[in-house]
Design an enzyme around this catalytic site. Structure first.
Site, PDB file in Angstrom:
ATOM      1  N   ASP A  82       0.831  -1.211   0.000  1.00 12.29           N
ATOM      2  CA  ASP A  82       0.000   0.000   0.000  1.00 12.29           C
ATOM      3  C   ASP A  82       0.865   1.261   0.000  1.00 12.29           C
ATOM      4  OD1 ASP A  82      -2.459  -1.375   0.114  1.00 12.29           O
ATOM      5  OD2 ASP A  82      -2.144  -1.755   2.242  1.00 12.29           O
ATOM      6  N   GLY A  83       2.029   1.172   0.666  1.00 14.70           N
ATOM      7  CA  GLY A  83       2.927   2.325   0.741  1.00 14.70           C
ATOM      8  C   GLY A  83       3.373   2.771  -0.648  1.00 14.70           C
TER       9      GLY A  83
ATOM     10  N   ASN B 220      -4.592   8.588   2.040  1.00 15.39           N
ATOM     11  CA  ASN B 220      -5.088   7.932   3.257  1.00 15.39           C
ATOM     12  C   ASN B 220      -5.621   8.949   4.267  1.00 15.39           C
ATOM     13  OD1 ASN B 220      -4.837   5.222   2.816  1.00 15.39           O
ATOM     14  ND2 ASN B 220      -2.940   4.965   3.955  1.00 15.39           N
TER      15      ASN B 220
ATOM     16  N   ASP C 177      -4.416  12.180  22.300  1.00 15.70           N
ATOM     17  CA  ASP C 177      -3.153  12.048  21.564  1.00 15.70           C
ATOM     18  C   ASP C 177      -3.197  12.759  20.216  1.00 15.70           C
ATOM     19  OD1 ASP C 177      -1.987  10.719  23.550  1.00 15.70           O
ATOM     20  OD2 ASP C 177      -1.831   8.774  22.568  1.00 15.70           O
TER      21      ASP C 177
HETATM   22  N1  LIG Z   1      -1.449   2.484  14.215  1.00 18.44           N
HETATM   23  C1  LIG Z   1      -1.551   2.339  12.896  1.00 18.44           C
HETATM   24  O1  LIG Z   1      -2.293   1.516  12.374  1.00 18.44           O
HETATM   25  C2  LIG Z   1      -0.746   3.236  12.013  1.00 18.44           C
HETATM   26  C3  LIG Z   1       0.223   4.095  12.544  1.00 18.44           C
HETATM   27  C4  LIG Z   1       0.925   4.909  11.663  1.00 18.44           C
HETATM   28  C5  LIG Z   1       0.660   4.880  10.292  1.00 18.44           C
HETATM   29  N2  LIG Z   1      -0.278   4.022   9.812  1.00 18.44           N
HETATM   30  C6  LIG Z   1      -0.631   3.984   8.413  1.00 18.44           C
HETATM   31  O2  LIG Z   1       0.461   3.788   7.580  1.00 18.44           O
HETATM   32  C7  LIG Z   1       0.222   4.527   6.406  1.00 18.44           C
HETATM   33  C8  LIG Z   1       1.497   4.686   5.642  1.00 18.44           C
HETATM   34  O3  LIG Z   1       1.746   3.460   5.035  1.00 18.44           O
HETATM   35  P1  LIG Z   1       3.231   3.014   4.635  1.00 18.44           P
HETATM   36  O4  LIG Z   1       3.150   1.722   3.932  1.00 18.44           O
HETATM   37  O5  LIG Z   1       3.902   4.167   3.991  1.00 18.44           O
HETATM   38  O6  LIG Z   1       3.869   2.850   6.066  1.00 18.44           O
HETATM   39  P2  LIG Z   1       4.327   1.495   6.798  1.00 18.44           P
HETATM   40  O7  LIG Z   1       5.382   0.850   5.987  1.00 18.44           O
HETATM   41  O8  LIG Z   1       4.579   1.867   8.209  1.00 18.44           O
HETATM   42  O9  LIG Z   1       3.035   0.559   6.705  1.00 18.44           O
HETATM   43  C9  LIG Z   1       1.832   0.824   7.367  1.00 18.44           C
HETATM   44  C10 LIG Z   1       0.829  -0.331   7.196  1.00 18.44           C
HETATM   45  O10 LIG Z   1      -0.446   0.252   6.916  1.00 18.44           O
HETATM   46  C11 LIG Z   1      -1.008  -0.433   5.801  1.00 18.44           C
HETATM   47  N3  LIG Z   1      -1.842   0.470   5.035  1.00 18.44           N
HETATM   48  C12 LIG Z   1      -1.469   1.595   4.363  1.00 18.44           C
HETATM   49  N4  LIG Z   1      -2.535   2.130   3.748  1.00 18.44           N
HETATM   50  C13 LIG Z   1      -3.593   1.328   4.028  1.00 18.44           C
HETATM   51  C14 LIG Z   1      -4.968   1.365   3.691  1.00 18.44           C
HETATM   52  N5  LIG Z   1      -5.469   2.344   2.963  1.00 18.44           N
HETATM   53  N6  LIG Z   1      -5.770   0.376   4.151  1.00 18.44           N
HETATM   54  C15 LIG Z   1      -5.287  -0.593   4.922  1.00 18.44           C
HETATM   55  N7  LIG Z   1      -4.006  -0.685   5.288  1.00 18.44           N
HETATM   56  C16 LIG Z   1      -3.167   0.272   4.848  1.00 18.44           C
HETATM   57  C17 LIG Z   1       0.165  -0.902   4.978  1.00 18.44           C
HETATM   58  O11 LIG Z   1      -0.218  -2.011   4.189  1.00 18.44           O
HETATM   59  C18 LIG Z   1       1.165  -1.282   6.043  1.00 18.44           C
HETATM   60  O12 LIG Z   1       0.997  -2.606   6.451  1.00 18.44           O
HETATM   61  C19 LIG Z   1      -0.370   5.802   6.895  1.00 18.44           C
HETATM   62  O13 LIG Z   1      -1.081   6.481   5.900  1.00 18.44           O
HETATM   63  C20 LIG Z   1      -1.219   5.320   8.035  1.00 18.44           C
HETATM   64  O14 LIG Z   1      -2.551   5.094   7.638  1.00 18.44           O
HETATM   65  C21 LIG Z   1      -0.976   3.213  10.654  1.00 18.44           C
HETATM   66  N1  LIG Z   2       9.200   4.234  -5.168  1.00 15.71           N
HETATM   67  C1  LIG Z   2       9.364   4.547  -3.886  1.00 15.71           C
HETATM   68  N2  LIG Z   2      10.244   5.502  -3.506  1.00 15.71           N
HETATM   69  C2  LIG Z   2      10.408   5.830  -2.208  1.00 15.71           C
HETATM   70  N3  LIG Z   2       9.752   5.236  -1.216  1.00 15.71           N
HETATM   71  C3  LIG Z   2       8.859   4.291  -1.516  1.00 15.71           C
HETATM   72  C4  LIG Z   2       8.617   3.892  -2.872  1.00 15.71           C
HETATM   73  N4  LIG Z   2       7.693   2.907  -2.882  1.00 15.71           N
HETATM   74  C5  LIG Z   2       7.366   2.712  -1.584  1.00 15.71           C
HETATM   75  N5  LIG Z   2       8.059   3.531  -0.782  1.00 15.71           N
HETATM   76  C6  LIG Z   2       7.982   3.591   0.694  1.00 15.71           C
HETATM   77  O1  LIG Z   2       8.478   2.358   1.185  1.00 15.71           O
HETATM   78  C7  LIG Z   2       7.703   1.954   2.299  1.00 15.71           C
HETATM   79  C8  LIG Z   2       7.278   0.504   2.173  1.00 15.71           C
HETATM   80  O2  LIG Z   2       6.525   0.358   1.014  1.00 15.71           O
HETATM   81  P1  LIG Z   2       5.303  -0.627   0.913  1.00 15.71           P
HETATM   82  O3  LIG Z   2       4.276  -0.307   1.944  1.00 15.71           O
HETATM   83  O4  LIG Z   2       4.862  -0.622  -0.490  1.00 15.71           O
HETATM   84  O5  LIG Z   2       5.966  -2.025   1.222  1.00 15.71           O
HETATM   85  P2  LIG Z   2       5.705  -3.007   2.400  1.00 15.71           P
HETATM   86  O6  LIG Z   2       5.923  -2.284   3.687  1.00 15.71           O
HETATM   87  O7  LIG Z   2       6.531  -4.199   2.130  1.00 15.71           O
HETATM   88  O8  LIG Z   2       4.221  -3.412   2.164  1.00 15.71           O
HETATM   89  P3  LIG Z   2       3.096  -3.560   3.257  1.00 15.71           P
HETATM   90  O9  LIG Z   2       2.860  -2.129   3.683  1.00 15.71           O
HETATM   91  O10 LIG Z   2       1.949  -4.165   2.554  1.00 15.71           O
HETATM   92  O11 LIG Z   2       3.674  -4.403   4.321  1.00 15.71           O
HETATM   93  C9  LIG Z   2       6.530   2.913   2.413  1.00 15.71           C
HETATM   94  O12 LIG Z   2       6.759   3.778   3.489  1.00 15.71           O
HETATM   95  C10 LIG Z   2       6.534   3.680   1.133  1.00 15.71           C
HETATM   96  O13 LIG Z   2       6.170   5.041   1.293  1.00 15.71           O
END
Ligand SMILES: NC(=O)c1ccc[n+]([C@@H]2O[C@H](COP(=O)([O-])OP(=O)(O)OC[C@H]3O[C@@H](n4cnc5c(N)ncnc54)[C@H](O)[C@@H]3O)[C@@H](O)[C@H]2O)c1
Ligand SMILES: Nc1ncnc2c1ncn2[C@@H]1O[C@H](COP(=O)(O)OP(=O)(O)OP(=O)(O)O)[C@@H](O)[C@H]1O
Length: 524
Positions: free
Chosen positions: A288-289, A367, A397
């Site tokens: 999703d990131g 998001n 918080d």
């Molecule tokens: N307590 C929490 O659940 C918490 C805390 C901080 C951030 N987040 C979420 O992490 C997001 C950033 O994601 P990232 O991947 O860059 O960071 P990250 O790598 O820390 O991953 C955060 C997790 O949130 C999940 N996630 C992201 N968007 C989602 C969605 N729309 N629906 C369901 N799950 C989702 C991702 O799959 C990942 O497992 C933020 O937008 C925020 O929503 C969640």
């Molecule tokens: N092309 C990119 N350049 C810089 N940062 C990126 C890029 N793609 C993803 N990221 C960052 O890398 C992080 C991890 O990416 P992503 O959530 O896709 O992988 P993941 O953590 O393995 O997947 P999941 O969230 O499902 O566990 C996220 O914070 C996202 O913002």
């Protein structure tokens, strides 16, 4: 002599209160009364008791003056904020009107043509200044929404002219033959109010000309992602498509082989701003990131995104990377069901921007935007306004303002509801509120929200956008947030409802429970 509003202890017990403040007029009157008391000449032989009483009167007088001054300055601050807020709302309304006017202009221009040829597509006009506009009865065409006056065609690496693929969006319901889209969701006929059309039907994208340019975005530092990316580039090249990747990925590909020389990239931020004019389709390889990252690259219109799952959860990534050939074949051919994911447009307004109306660059989130206490150990104290109404003061918080796509992310963890991504709305979810009755809200999509750090806040607050780009909010600073006009279209594996339900079942094991067995007690 006993002043009316002082009791025998010299306290201002019966002063009027309004919203927790003393009324400033009565405060000033009582101060005057206290002054009169203490300015009385002391009678000869007065004892210490009366001296103490006079001292107490002076203290009360000082306190009353401070309260009156406090109220006056709070009123001045409030009116200053109201002014800033009004300006922000006006700006949003102007932006909305601009978009509506341009849609209306197109509609009027094409009305006659539509009547004559309901399904038949023809260029309406083609001049040097404007591209052809196509419009059918049951959808809208990409030229109407994606065309940019400055440049709607561009050259590839060899200087060949590339035009963006044109496509058409349909709104349809399962089993419904006539899939017309109407902008009005409510009609008024013969004195009766009826719901004319549902606002959010399944949206379907049909290519009018084949897509030619694909942007591939990848999660960094993943071997499996690198392998799939290189394979996909080769496959797309065989299909004669132009391919863009990030500069980092191009370097990685070239390290592997000089074969990848044809892959294109960009130099700087200015080039990134023009990406939407060149790219027909975006493919993401990650979780999703990576989808959030892809959306963040597009500050305006976003091309359709095809998200392949190479992460752990994948709420927004329905496609399996092992099946990328079949998936991409079908997507390049169309039609594609898409989820139109709404984004929030966020402005940070600094207290220092007093004389002029200045805001920092708007940030679009897919998001959520979060205001929290960061490293501060104090409760956040956030005043929240929705259009002209005071909503509440968040003490806890922090607060999450989420899109419906983000409803399954941080907002869910903070106790917010899960909402289908196609529902237009803004989730208002507190983080650990220090109050038993603070339940999350869902507000309509047309509102403007203002979250303000009051001057009497004990600490600073921190704002972050899709979990990134933390910014500090000092007392007096505010965050203003409204729905953006630029959504993110993501391709569906089934349709948007099917994908949403699959992701909450598979990703969260939503309501997973062993089924009760048939044997056992029964109603007689
Ligand atoms: N307590 C929490 O659940 C918490 C805390 C901080 C951030 N987040 C979420 O992490 C997001 C950033 O994601 P990232 O991947 O860059 O960071 P990250 O790598 O820390 O991953 C955060 C997790 O949130 C999940 N996630 C992201 N968007 C989602 C969605 N729309 N629906 C369901 N799950 C989702 C991702 O799959 C990942 O497992 C933020 O937008 C925020 O929503 C969640
Ligand atoms: N092309 C990119 N350049 C810089 N940062 C990126 C890029 N793609 C993803 N990221 C960052 O890398 C992080 C991890 O990416 P992503 O959530 O896709 O992988 P993941 O953590 O393995 O997947 P999941 O969230 O499902 O566990 C996220 O914070 C996202 O913002």
């Amino acid at each position: 002599m006993t002043p009316e509003n002082l009791n025998s202890d010299g306290n201002a017990s019966n002063l009027s209160y309004e919203n927790g403040f003393h009324d400033s007029f009565s405060l000033l009157n009582s101060e005057k009364a206290v002054k009169e008391v203490i300015e009385q000449p002391l009678v000869e032989g007065i004892d210490d008791h009366l001296m103490e009483f006079s001292e107490a009167m002076r203290t009360v007088s000082k306190a009353l003056r401070r309260a009156a001054e406090g109220k006056a300055s709070a009123q001045a601050e409030a009116s200053e904020w109201k002014r800033k807020y009004e300006l922000e709302r006006q700006r949003n309304l102007q932006l909305e009107n601009k978009v509506l006017t341009s849609v209306e202009l197109d509609t009027n221009h094409n009305e006659k043509k539509i009547e004559n040829s309901a399904q038949h597509l023809e260029p309406m006009h083609e001049t040097d200044e404007q591209p052809p506009i196509y419009r059918g009865k049951n959808g809208i065409y990409s030229h109407e929404v994606l065309w940019d006056k400055q440049q709607n065609s561009c050259s590839n690496a060899r200087g060949k002219l590339i035009r963006k693929a044109s496509f058409k969006l349909h709104w349809s319901c399962k089993g419904e033959k006539n899939d017309q889209h109407k902008h009005d969701i409510v009609s008024f006929e013969k004195g009766n109010i009826t719901t004319a059309e549902r606002s959010s039907k399944q949206i379907c994208l049909k290519w009018e000309s084949p897509p030619q340019t694909v942007l591939i975005l990848t999660k960094p530092n993943s071997i499996s992602v690198k392998v799939i990316c290189a394979e996909m580039v080769r496959w797309l090249k065989e299909k004669k498509l132009n391919i863009y990747v990030e500069p980092r990925v191009r370097t990685e590909l070239l390290t592997e082989s000089s074969y990848f020389n044809f892959v294109q990239t960009w130099k700087d931020g200015d080039d990134v701003l023009l990406l939407h004019e060149k790219v027909d389709l975006v493919v993401t390889l990650g979780g999703d990131g990576t989808v959030l990252w892809a959306a963040s690259l597009f500050k305006g219109p976003v091309p359709p995104i095809v998200p392949f799952s190479l992460g752990s959860l994948g709420f927004m990534t329905p496609f399996h990377s092992e099946q990328y050939k079949e998936c991409l074949k079908s997507i390049l051919q169309g039609p594609i069901s898409i989820t139109l994911r709404h984004r929030l447009q966020c402005h940070v307004i600094r207290e220092a921007a007093k004389t002029e109306y200045e805001t920092e660059e708007p940030i679009l989130v897919l998001n959520e935007v979060t205001v929290d206490r960061g490293i501060s150990s104090f409760l956040t104290n956030l005043e929240c306004y929705c259009d002209d109404s005071f909503v509440t003061c968040v003490q806890g918080d922090g607060l999450i303002l989420s899109t419906t796509s983000g409803s399954t992310a941080y907002s869910l963890a903070a106790g917010g509801s899960m909402v289908h991504p196609q529902v237009p709305g803004i989730l208002f979810t507190p983080i650990c509120p220090h109050s038993l009755s603070f339940r999350p809200l869902i507000l309509p999509e047309h509102v403007t929200l203002r979250i303000q750090v009051p001057f009497n806040s004990r600490g600073h607050a921190w704002v972050s956008f899709d979990g990134k780009d933390r910014k500090q909010l000092a007392p007096g600073d505010a965050l203003v947030c409204s729905m953006s006009v630029w959504p993110v279209p993501t391709a569906c594996r089934g349709d948007s409802t099917n994908d949403f339900l699959r992701s909450i079942h598979e990703g969260l094991h939503w309501n997973l429970r062993k089924t009760q067995s048939f044997d056992g007690p029964r109603e007689s």
